[in-house]
Design a protein around this motif. Structure first.
Motif, PDB file in Angstrom:
ATOM      1  N   GLU A 420      -1.491   8.572  -7.802  1.00 40.72           N
ATOM      2  CA  GLU A 420      -0.705   7.979  -6.717  1.00 40.72           C
ATOM      3  C   GLU A 420       0.423   7.113  -7.265  1.00 40.72           C
ATOM      4  OE1 GLU A 420       0.472   7.138  -2.830  1.00 40.72           O
ATOM      5  OE2 GLU A 420      -0.783   8.705  -3.719  1.00 40.72           O
ATOM      6  N   ARG A 421       0.118   6.351  -8.331  1.00 43.55           N
ATOM      7  CA  ARG A 421       1.184   5.542  -8.933  1.00 43.55           C
ATOM      8  C   ARG A 421       2.267   6.425  -9.535  1.00 43.55           C
ATOM      9  NH1 ARG A 421      -3.163   1.918 -10.489  1.00 43.55           N
ATOM     10  NH2 ARG A 421      -3.423   3.046 -12.445  1.00 43.55           N
ATOM     11  N   ARG A 423       3.127   9.342  -8.446  1.00 46.00           N
ATOM     12  CA  ARG A 423       3.930   9.860  -7.328  1.00 46.00           C
ATOM     13  C   ARG A 423       4.925   8.811  -6.843  1.00 46.00           C
ATOM     14  NH1 ARG A 423       4.390   9.408  -2.176  1.00 46.00           N
ATOM     15  NH2 ARG A 423       2.741   7.833  -2.088  1.00 46.00           N
TER      16      ARG A 423
END
Length: 651
Positions: A420-421, A423
């Protein structure tokens, strides 16, 4: 009751059954000896009128003496027999009963685990030679009684003695305690007294010519008895051992099922998992159990130091006995096991006691490193046995699997967070970072255009000068925004993911810094990380070292740009056998010094007046990052100016 208890109850052999099997030879011995003494007593009493005293022998006195000696001997043997607490429990005094009760409580594990051993007929000591001496003395006494009672009947030796069958019980006892060898040696010794009576008649014996029937009858009984008793004792011992093994297997399976149920109910907290699983492992088996977990989140390639090693070890202890009776030295023993990476098995006898302190510490390894240590301690008669080590190994393996599941769950969460980071970092790079970069270029273009107008026209210079000044500040602010945006990107995405090396990571960092700050930078590399082992390059600690160097270099470059007024920056990366070192050098104004000659870092920060790109946590943060991994952080200055920040972190 838990489901595991219901499953294994039918297979659990009662302790009373094993106890009965253990004492069968002792029961038979005592019954035989007392029965044959009573037989000799009846024979002597009812045959008394046929005895004729001789000038050298008084049969009545001799009979009374022999009956008294054998009665006292039988009584002593009975009172000191290991089965006394079962046969004659009320003959003990209150103090003796309390001592035996205390002994049974202290050696509960001993009774449960060593129940397959057949109890000897006589008292048993720790000294093997004392045991041999006791049984030999009994053979001598029985042989002498048979020899001197020979003249009471015909023939005046061996089979003719009323104590002949009484004396055969000593062969029974030796065969029960020492199997075939002991029984046959006792039979040989007993037969020697029969032969002595045959060739050297006892006092008071009438002349007698031996015949084959009497000789064979006096010599053949005891060897046959020794062989039969030894054979039956071995059968009983093997049968009791099989029953004991069956019961032990049932208890072990029930305990392991209970442990498995506890692990299934566990949460993601390691400390709580250890606390909940230690009782099922310890219950009914050990007086004290200690579990030490070497934190799986830390790499164990090289210990940083005693304090760091201790901080990475979680220790849980469960005890059913006070430290006065069982001293607690578990922490030192755990450190010894972690250092040697081998099991520890000790037994320390207690003074004036038959028991001792048995200790067993079993290490469990993952990839050659000790990750879990299970330590058991108990008051026992003997050291721990292989089945204890096997049980601790199986239970510890189950616990390691549960801990590994927790680690994998945390790793899954971490990977999801990293994804997620990553992204978010890509979105920042493709969106706001590009827009900020374009804004910075446009601001620089406008500032340059304004400067050209001022230089070309003096009339417009007064009007354009404020605009040029504001455009210059806008350029600084836009570069600061671009710098912060890219810092966020580097903070979000993994630094050394995939095949990226420490050298490549620092080289990319310097290129990024030079593009933003317009300061020339240069990276020098001494040595290579290819000299390190493949396992070390992919270890968690090496990744932590790379992250720490990246953050420190990032902060040092920013501080140099912000405070040093430098025109060039040099970074030197050195690979050593046991550590990695990085120098960040600038040719700026250096740092003010205190009276003792050390750099005054705080004063150098306060001396800055011009607006520059802002930064993070400063020298204190860099020093803390290095100290977390056991490294060293130094700030060096030279008389010619400039500052060098040197960071060294051990592998």
């Amino acid at each position: 009751m838990s489901q595991s208890g219901k499953i294994f109850r039918a297979r659990n052999v009662p302790v009373a059954t094993l106890r009965r099997l253990r004492v069968i030879p002792s029961y038979f011995f005592l019954i035989w000896r007392w029965g044959m003494w009573l037989y000799a007593f009846i024979v002597i009493v009812f045959s008394q009128p046929s005895y004729i005293d001789t000038p050298g022998t008084n049969y009545h006195t001799m009979a009374a003496l022999l009956l008294t000696i054998t009665f006292i001997e039988t009584l002593i043997v009975t009172l000191y027999a290991p089965v006394l607490q079962i046969v004659f429990p009320r003959l003990l005094s209150r103090a003796s009963r309390q001592r035996k009760k205390q002994g049974r409580r202290e050696h509960l594990h001993e009774q449960l685990e060593d129940g397959a051993e057949i109890l000897p007929p006589f008292v048993q000591t720790r000294n093997h030679y004392w045991n041999i001496a006791i049984y030999s003395m009994d053979v001598v006494i029985c042989g002498l009684v048979m020899y001197f009672s020979g003249p009471f009947s015909n023939p005046p030796f061996g089979l003719g003695s009323p104590f002949y069958r009484y004396g055969m019980s000593t062969v029974f006892a030796a065969a029960s305690a020492f199997s075939y060898k002991g029984g046959l040696l006792a039979a040989l010794g007993y037969n020697l007294f029969a032969l002595l009576g045959m060739f050297v008649h006892a006092p008071g014996a009438v002349p007698y010519t031996p015949n084959a029937v009497d000789v064979v009858g006096s010599l053949v009984d005891t060897p046959i008895l020794a062989v039969l008793v030894a054979y039956l004792s071995n059968l009983l011992e093997n049968y009791a051992h099989s029953k004991r093994q069956e019961r032990e297997n049932a208890r072990t399976q029930a305990a392991l099922v209970h442990i498995g149920e506890t692990l299934l109910k566990s949460t993601g907290d390691r400390q709580e998992l250890l606390q909940r699983s230690i009782k099922p492992i310890q219950h009914g088996r050990f007086d004290r159990l200690t579990i030490a977990l070497v934190d799986l989140l830390h790499d164990e390639d090289v210990p940083i130091g005693p304090r760091a090693q201790q901080s990475k070890t979680i220790i849980c202890t469960e005890s059913t006995i006070s430290t006065d009776a069982l001293p607690d030295d578990s922490e030192n023993l755990i450190q010894k096991v972690l250092h040697n990476k081998q099991k520890l098995l000790t037994f320390d006898p207690l003074k004036n006691e038959q028991s001792g302190i048995a200790r067993l510490y079993v290490p469990l390894h993952i990839d050659g490193h000790v990750q879990l240590v299970l330590g058991a301690e108990s008051l026992r008669m003997t050291p721990f046995k292989p089945q204890h080590e096997k049980f601790l190994t199986i239970a510890g393996t189950q616990l390691l699997v549960a801990l590994e599941n927790i680690r994998l769950a945390e790793q899954t969460v971490q990977l999801a967070a990293d994804a997620e980071r990553g992204r978010i970092a890509r979105d920042i790079h493709d969106g706001i970072a590009q827009l900020t970069y374009m804004l910075s270029l446009q601001a620089e273009t406008c500032e340059a255009q304004a400067q050209r107008i001022i230089e070309a026209s003096e009339e417009d210079a007064e009007l354009i000068a404020p605009l040029a000044e504001r455009l210059g500040k806008m350029v600084t602010i836009s570069k600061q925004a671009l710098w912060e945006t890219r810092n966020y990107m580097f903070s979000l995405k993994p630094l050394m993911s995939g095949s990226t090396t420490l050298t490549q990571m620092l080289d990319n960092q310097l290129r990024e810094f030079q593009a933003i700050s317009d300061l020339p930078t240069h990276l020098t590399v001494e040595g290579s990380d290819q000299d390190y082992e493949e396992q070390r390059l992919h270890s968690r600690r090496y990744a932590q070292i790379g992250t720490t160097f990246f953050r420190i270099v990032q902060e040092a470059l920013t501080n140099a740009y912000k405070h040093a007024q430098a025109t060039r920056l040099e970074v030197c990366l050195r690979y050593h056998a046991d550590h990695i070192e990085v120098d960040i050098c600038d040719n700026g104004r250096g740092m003010p010094t205190r009276l003792n000659g050390t750099p005054d870092i705080k004063e150098s920060y306060l001396a800055v007046e011009e607006p520059h790109i802002l930064s993070g946590h400063g020298m204190g943060g860099m020093r803390e990052r290095a100290a977390e991994l056991g490294g060293q952080f130094n700030v060096l200055t030279t008389p010619a100016g400039g500052t060098t920040i040197r960071v060294s972190i051990p592998l």
